[in-house]
Scaffold this active site. Structure first.
Site, short mmCIF file in Angstrom:
data_model
loop_
_atom_site.label_atom_id
_atom_site.label_comp_id
_atom_site.label_asym_id
_atom_site.label_seq_id
_atom_site.Cartn_x
_atom_site.Cartn_y
_atom_site.Cartn_z
N SER A 131 -10.01 1.39 2.92
CA SER A 131 -10.60 0.53 1.89
C SER A 131 -9.77 0.61 0.62
CB SER A 131 -12.05 0.93 1.58
OG SER A 131 -12.55 0.19 0.48
N GLY A 185 3.10 -0.69 3.83
CA GLY A 185 2.34 -1.53 2.92
C GLY A 185 2.46 -3.00 3.24
N THR A 186 1.43 -3.74 2.86
CA THR A 186 1.42 -5.18 3.02
C THR A 186 0.92 -5.80 1.73
OG1 THR A 186 0.87 -4.89 5.35
CG2 THR A 186 0.62 -7.10 4.45
N ALA A 205 -14.27 -9.46 -1.30
CA ALA A 205 -15.08 -10.20 -2.26
C ALA A 205 -14.69 -11.67 -2.29
CB ALA A 205 -14.91 -9.60 -3.65
N SER A 257 0.78 -1.23 0.00
CA SER A 257 0.00 0.00 0.00
C SER A 257 0.81 1.28 0.00
CB SER A 257 -0.98 0.00 1.18
OG SER A 257 -2.04 -0.88 0.90
#
Length: 387
Positions: free
Chosen positions: A200, A343-344, A161, A100
């Protein structure tokens, strides 16, 4: 990123959403490596000690870091092994999937378009992507560009999702951005736009689509031209369509599917599932350079940089954390703030940032740490900047 079938793994993958969102197989003996001769400190170094602990105590296969001190010098560090199958060394300043941190790159491009008069922060998403963002309680006419970049849109996360529920089945699967967006729009809005903060990935998926619509060029080309090439990030890139391997020397990254399961080598992957929310590949040193250039005003005019640094509380990311437009601030134990993102990806995590006086650190590990190892990464960043 998303939930696995087991409850324990679900907790782990939720951390990926927060980017700021797995441990090594039990019984695996890993030894820390010393810094390279060129960067070795003459006495015990707090950064090396922290990396060693992440490997020896927290079970990370590898940890690596670059630290820029008050003197302007950068030092690189490694610990652990670069490949569990061969026991090879960790490449110094090796490439990692930056996760991210990509969101900051995306936000910079959007804010450059704002500076050029092509996008307005408080215009609706529908202004640029008419009719695209519609769903249960979701209406792009009532979501602004600013709300996308600041995670106050209420859009549900496409990582929730069903198509992304099991990473073991989609390592090499290509996803169109619209397919990912449809996964988000099939869910219900989480809140009315502008009323809350919630991380998100969908926000930055839409931002990537906006960049393409406004510029008429692919997202990756715009990031490369406007950010990567502009400040000379020689080891950073947006993967091309279908590109699965890392281009330069790198430590392998690993997915953990459970406490008693063997680690899965997830170094190679189709990063289309992350796209404008998390696909960038970089190095610790390049990330330090990127955030340093950003805060120094080399990527954005003063007005847009000020907008980026206008923050709202984001306590879900940690005590005192605030989120701006694609960037976050975190208080340091020695005073002041560190600005960055972290970030991941499925198999790497990075933490770091820069200070107002130019200190910088970026630390990476090669699997997703759970508590308390996740906090130990944050503590290591603080220790590196406050030493």
């Amino acid at each position: 990123m998303n939930e696995h079938t087991s409850q324990r793994t679900a907790r782990r993958l939720r951390m990926v959403r927060y980017a700021t969102t797995a441990t090594a197989a039990a019984g695996l003996a890993l030894t820390a490596m010393a810094p390279t001769a060129a960067s070795a400190a003459p006495r015990p170094d707090v950064v090396q000690q922290r990396l060693d602990a992440l490997v020896q105590k927290d079970g990370m296969p590898a940890a690596l870091a670059t630290v820029k001190g008050r003197d302007g010098r950068s030092r690189t560090y490694t610990a652990g092994v670069g490949d569990l199958a061969t026991g090879s060394r960790v490449p110094v300043d090796g490439q990692i999937r930056a996760g991210s941190n990509t969101k900051t790159f995306t936000a910079v491009v959007v804010l450059q378009l704002v500076a050029e008069g092509k996008v307005a922060l408080d215009a609706s998403v529908d202004t640029y992507l008419p009719g695209l963002v519609r769903g249960d309680g979701i209406d792009g006419r009532h979501i602004t560009v600013r709300q996308l970049l600041q995670h106050t849109s209420g859009l549900p996360d496409y990582m929730d999702a069903p198509a992304l529920s099991d990473f073991t089945t989609i390592q090499y699967r290509y996803f169109e951005p619209r397919e990912l967006l449809d996964g988000a729009l099939a869910q219900k809005a989480h809140f009315a736009p502008g009323t809350r903060w919630e991380y998100s990935n969908t926000n930055y998926l839409v931002a990537g689509l906006l960049i393409q619509k406004v510029t008429g060029r692919p997202y990756g080309e715009e990031v490369t031209k406007r950010v990567i090439d502009r400040i000379g990030l020689r080891h950073t890139y947006v993967p091309a369509t279908g590109e699965t391997a890392l281009r330069e020397p790198h430590p392998h990254g690993y997915l953990n599917t459970g406490p008693d399961a063997p680690l899965i080598d997830y170094t190679e992957m189709d990063s289309s599932m992350a796209w404008s929310a998390g696909a960038v590949v970089s190095t610790n040193t390049d990330l330090n350079t990127f955030y340093g250039a950003l805060l120094a005003g080399r990527l954005l005019p003063a007005a847009q940089l000020a907008q980026m640094r206008t923050t709202v509380p984001a306590e879900l990311l940690g005590p005192g954390v605030r989120y701006g437009l694609g960037i976050q601030s975190r208080p340091l134990s020695c005073g002041g703030l560190v600005w960055g993102h972290g970030g991941t990806s499925v198999s790497y995590r990075t933490r770091g940032g820069v200070t107002e006086d130019g200190r910088a650190v970026d630390i990476a590990v090669t699997t997703i740490p759970e508590a308390p190892a996740a906090q130990h990464m944050t503590d290591a960043v603080d220790a590196a900047l406050c030493r």
